[in-house]
Design an enzyme around this catalytic site. Sequence first.
Site, PDB file in Angstrom:
ATOM      1  N   ARG A  32      13.677 -29.528 -12.117  1.00  0.00           N
ATOM      2  CA  ARG A  32      12.413 -29.794 -11.410  1.00  0.00           C
ATOM      3  C   ARG A  32      12.143 -28.662 -10.432  1.00  0.00           C
ATOM      4  O   ARG A  32      11.027 -28.194 -10.278  1.00  0.00           O
ATOM      5  CB  ARG A  32      12.455 -31.147 -10.669  1.00  0.00           C
TER       6      ARG A  32
ATOM      7  N   TYR B 234     -15.348 -28.500 -12.196  1.00  0.00           N
ATOM      8  CA  TYR B 234     -14.699 -29.297 -13.240  1.00  0.00           C
ATOM      9  C   TYR B 234     -14.668 -30.760 -12.772  1.00  0.00           C
ATOM     10  O   TYR B 234     -14.313 -31.038 -11.618  1.00  0.00           O
ATOM     11  CB  TYR B 234     -13.277 -28.764 -13.448  1.00  0.00           C
TER      12      TYR B 234
ATOM     13  N   ASP C 175     -10.722 -21.190  -8.692  1.00  0.00           N
ATOM     14  CA  ASP C 175     -10.300 -21.703 -10.002  1.00  0.00           C
ATOM     15  C   ASP C 175     -10.767 -20.668 -11.030  1.00  0.00           C
ATOM     16  O   ASP C 175     -11.954 -20.556 -11.307  1.00  0.00           O
ATOM     17  CB  ASP C 175     -10.931 -23.080 -10.239  1.00  0.00           C
TER      18      ASP C 175
ATOM     19  N   LYS D 207      -6.196 -24.010 -21.079  1.00  0.00           N
ATOM     20  CA  LYS D 207      -7.397 -23.436 -21.671  1.00  0.00           C
ATOM     21  C   LYS D 207      -7.090 -22.054 -22.268  1.00  0.00           C
ATOM     22  O   LYS D 207      -6.260 -21.955 -23.142  1.00  0.00           O
ATOM     23  CB  LYS D 207      -8.510 -23.406 -20.616  1.00  0.00           C
TER      24      LYS D 207
HETATM   25  C1  LIG Z   1      -9.354 -28.217 -17.483  1.00  0.00           C
HETATM   26  C2  LIG Z   1      -9.705 -27.670 -16.151  1.00  0.00           C
HETATM   27  C3  LIG Z   1      -9.000 -28.051 -15.005  1.00  0.00           C
HETATM   28  C4  LIG Z   1      -7.895 -29.095 -15.025  1.00  0.00           C
HETATM   29  O1  LIG Z   1      -6.811 -28.652 -15.761  1.00  0.00           O
HETATM   30  P1  LIG Z   1      -5.830 -29.627 -16.610  1.00  0.00           P
HETATM   31  O2  LIG Z   1      -4.854 -28.682 -17.201  1.00  0.00           O
HETATM   32  O3  LIG Z   1      -6.678 -30.344 -17.614  1.00  0.00           O
HETATM   33  O4  LIG Z   1      -5.241 -30.578 -15.621  1.00  0.00           O
HETATM   34  C5  LIG Z   1      -9.359 -27.461 -13.806  1.00  0.00           C
HETATM   35  N1  LIG Z   1     -10.353 -26.553 -13.739  1.00  0.00           N
HETATM   36  C6  LIG Z   1     -11.071 -26.193 -14.814  1.00  0.00           C
HETATM   37  C7  LIG Z   1     -12.154 -25.186 -14.663  1.00  0.00           C
HETATM   38  C8  LIG Z   1     -10.774 -26.725 -16.066  1.00  0.00           C
HETATM   39  O5  LIG Z   1     -11.487 -26.350 -17.128  1.00  0.00           O
END
Ligand SMILES: *Cc1c(COP(=O)(O)O)cnc(C)c1O
Length: 389
Positions: free
Chosen positions: A57, A109, A181, A206
């Site tokens: 962890r 998001y 982000d 992604k």
């Molecule tokens: C998918 C996404 C998230 C969240 O990520 P997860 O891996 O699904 O928890 C945050 N920001 C953006 C822009 C995203 O597309």
Amino acid sequence: MKTPSHDAKAQQFETRAIHAGQEPDAANGAVMTPVYFTSTYKQDAPARPRGGYEYSRTSNPTRTALQENLASLESAAWGMCFSSGLAATNALLDRLVPGDHVVAGNDLYGGTYRIFRRVFERYGVTFSFVDTTKKALVKAAMTPKTRYLYIESPTNPLLSITDVSAMAAIAHDAGAHLVVDNTFATPYLQQPLTLGADLVLHSLTKYLGGHSDVVCGALVGNDAGLQSELAFFQNAVGGTPGPMDCFLVLRGTKTLAVRMDRHCQNAMRVARHLEGHSKVARVYYPGLKQHPQHALARRQMKDFGGMVSFELRGGLKAANACATRTKLFTLAESLGGVESLIETPCSMTHASIPPADRRAAGLEDGLVRLSVGIEHVDDLIADLDQAMR
Ligand SMILES: *Cc1c(COP(=O)(O)O)cnc(C)c1O
């Protein structure tokens, strides 16, 4: 610690994507980073772990390789991985205490909005949502209690662009940290830390993973104080990824540059095609000249990314019909994989945002979002045409 045999910092992005954090394994020369399936590590004496590892962890060698790789790609001092993008957001928010305030973009998001409003507001953290393309609005929203300015650029799903350097100046004037982000742009197209941001967040699920086969997240930054504080919450809360997840993302980042080049090329062709289509009311793509922040996108990004959104003239009914009829574009949430996806944000990814807030942010019911994949672009365009017919 592995010692790279050459000046890794001077290397180009494509080279670092393949080599950073990934020297051949010291034990047996394995060229690919092994998946260290172990929860614990042998100690030579009580409280004397051998190679710096005690419990997975807290840290695991496959995760270390990924963290070093991501840090290199974002031109950062450190990287930290989590079991999802939202677990990374959670770690950021764990630093806050009741009374603290966050200024965030109003086109985020959906899951980010949900963790802000439905989890952390209950703990007394307050949030203001503003249009971060308008500097005066952002400045006016900052208070002495503001700890983070939290932005996405390009935003999801309207693909508006926020000036990262300007946001860094506003955040720092108010004594807050700027968090970007960078999931949509990826470090190949935009490196927020070099523009003044303090922390970059990724959903590795992604583009960085790139094959829609893993859920993972990360934070990267330069400040050592923030690193140790966040590492405390990473370990104390425990939202860490397993070694197989880290391996899959490491496999993805190796091809990030070539994949992104093709995503960008295909998305530009699709956006131009939609722009001239009679059933389409509006196209959102930062690469188009009529995009309101096209010049800023050109300055801040290397290219314009693989996401395209558009509004159909027939509203929700037309959007749902189109998204149901495509054959190559799969109707699904998520984005950033090699395969093309289609979705209708108002009934899917952004359904957790109340309709009134959605409309205020410009999210119309007829909106369709595409994650343009790396298939042949002629096939993608033909698929959209038949679906809109
Ligand atoms: C998918 C996404 C998230 C969240 O990520 P997860 O891996 O699904 O928890 C945050 N920001 C953006 C822009 C995203 O597309």
